[in-house]
Design a protein around this motif. Structure first.
Motif: not given
Length: 359
Positions: A84, A105, A109, A157, A161
């Motif tokens: 990431g 990210n 994923t 961020y 996430k």
């Protein structure tokens, strides 16, 4: 349990980096017969040692075809997704890297999850972050737990996430158990963000300045401790599966004042601030705004911003009860020992000899 894990094939994304390599070392040490394959955009890095038996493949997690091919080749039983983007301090509080961060990210994923499910992986562990909750800088987070919601108003961020973590937890099923680990700010040998940034304050003559009251508590996590937590998560998801579909805060469980953490690092390098100047948070906030305007006009970058001021004054620490109860996690390396390791390794990296502290 050792025999069960030893028979498994594990694929780890981001395995040549700071966190990924620590996880690999911990897994290989506890389960040496386990077959481990790393996928990463970067080849193995000299600053992050990997056990000799580990196989490495250069793969970009944002490329679904490359990820699918890697899973098809390895056919892992367990996938650990650490790859990431963590924006550096200058970009943490802006949106300049939003598209890149989101692509890596979140979409990265999604690619990992899809490939794991399609190839019959039985367990998937996601390296999340406490920032899924704490990146909303308007709020204090004293001793929070996993019931606290993620915030709709957050930094890029934390937003990215949180979106990725939601994908992971929603994918948990009888066929593939998933969980997410949320470390706080990481430090340890090989750290390239936290200790270097705090050490740089010495050179810039910034160590006397205290923004806010200087007593705000926050969490840190030694990299070996988050590595241990990943190993425990692997063991859980291939046996009892009591962690399936769950998220866990992981930290040293030693909340420390941000100022005290900085002072401890500077002391290792033989520096004690010659005096102290306290700057009220409100005044620092407007100074940060002025720096943002200046950087916008000149096209330069700034480390002082409204976001960095709020960040420095934030209260952010979490309970470790859930991770202890379900995973059996307890921090193995404390802050004092962890800082010694971190500062000694960073001093070697920059060619500085630390003063003798009577050890």
């Amino acid at each position: 349990m050792a025999e069960i894990v030893a028979s498994k094939k594990v694929l780890i994304s981001g395995g040549t980096g700071f966190v990924g390599s620590a996880i690999i070392r911990a897994l290989a040490e506890k389960h040496p017969s386990c077959a481990i394959t790393v996928i990463d955009r970067s080849p193995p890095r000299p600053q992050h040692d990997l056990p000799k038996q580990v196989e490495c493949m250069q793969v970009d997690v944002t490329n679904a075809r490359e990820v699918g091919k890697a899973f098809l080749t390895v056919n892992p039983d367990v996938a650990i997704h650490t790859a990431g983007i963590v924006p550096c301090l200058a970009d943490r509080f802006g949106r300049r890297l939003e598209r890149t961060v989101w692509k890596t990210n979140v979409e990265g994923t999604r690619n990992m999850l899809n490939a794991a499910a399609e190839n019959g992986a039985e367990a998937f562990i996601f390296t999340s972050t406490c920032c899924v909750t704490t990146d909303d800088l308007r709020i204090s987070y004293p001793n929070i737990n996993e019931r606290w919601p993620t915030s709709p108003a957050s930094l890029i961020y934390g937003e990215s996430k949180a979106a990725a973590e939601a994908l992971v937890l929603e994918a948990s099923s009888d066929e593939m158990a998933t969980c997410a680990l949320r470390p706080s700010v990481l430090f340890g040998p090989g750290d390239y963000q936290l200790v270097p940034a705090i050490h740089a304050c010495i050179r810039r003559y910034e160590t006397p300045f205290i923004i806010g009251n200087g007593f705000n508590l926050w969490d840190v996590t030694h990299v070996s401790n988050i590595a241990d937590a990943h190993v425990l998560a692997v063991e859980n998801l291939v046996t009892s599966r009591t962690a399936a579909g769950e998220a866990f805060f992981i930290q040293n469980n030693e909340p420390i004042a941000f100022r005290d953490f900085c002072l401890a690092i500077w002391a290792h390098f033989g520096h004690i601030p010659p005096f102290e100047i306290r700057i009220p948070e409100g005044l620092a906030y407007f100074a940060g705004l002025a720096c943002e305007i200046t950087s916008w006009v000149t096209g330069s970058t700034t480390t002082l911003s409204r976001g960095s001021v709020r960040d420095a004054c934030a209260v952010r620490y979490a309970s470790g009860d859930k991770a202890k109860a379900i995973l059996g996690y307890e921090a193995r390396i404390g802050i004092e020992e962890g800082l010694r390791q971190s500062c000694e390794e960073y001093a070697r990296r920059i060619g500085v000899e630390l003063p003798d502290r009577g050890r």
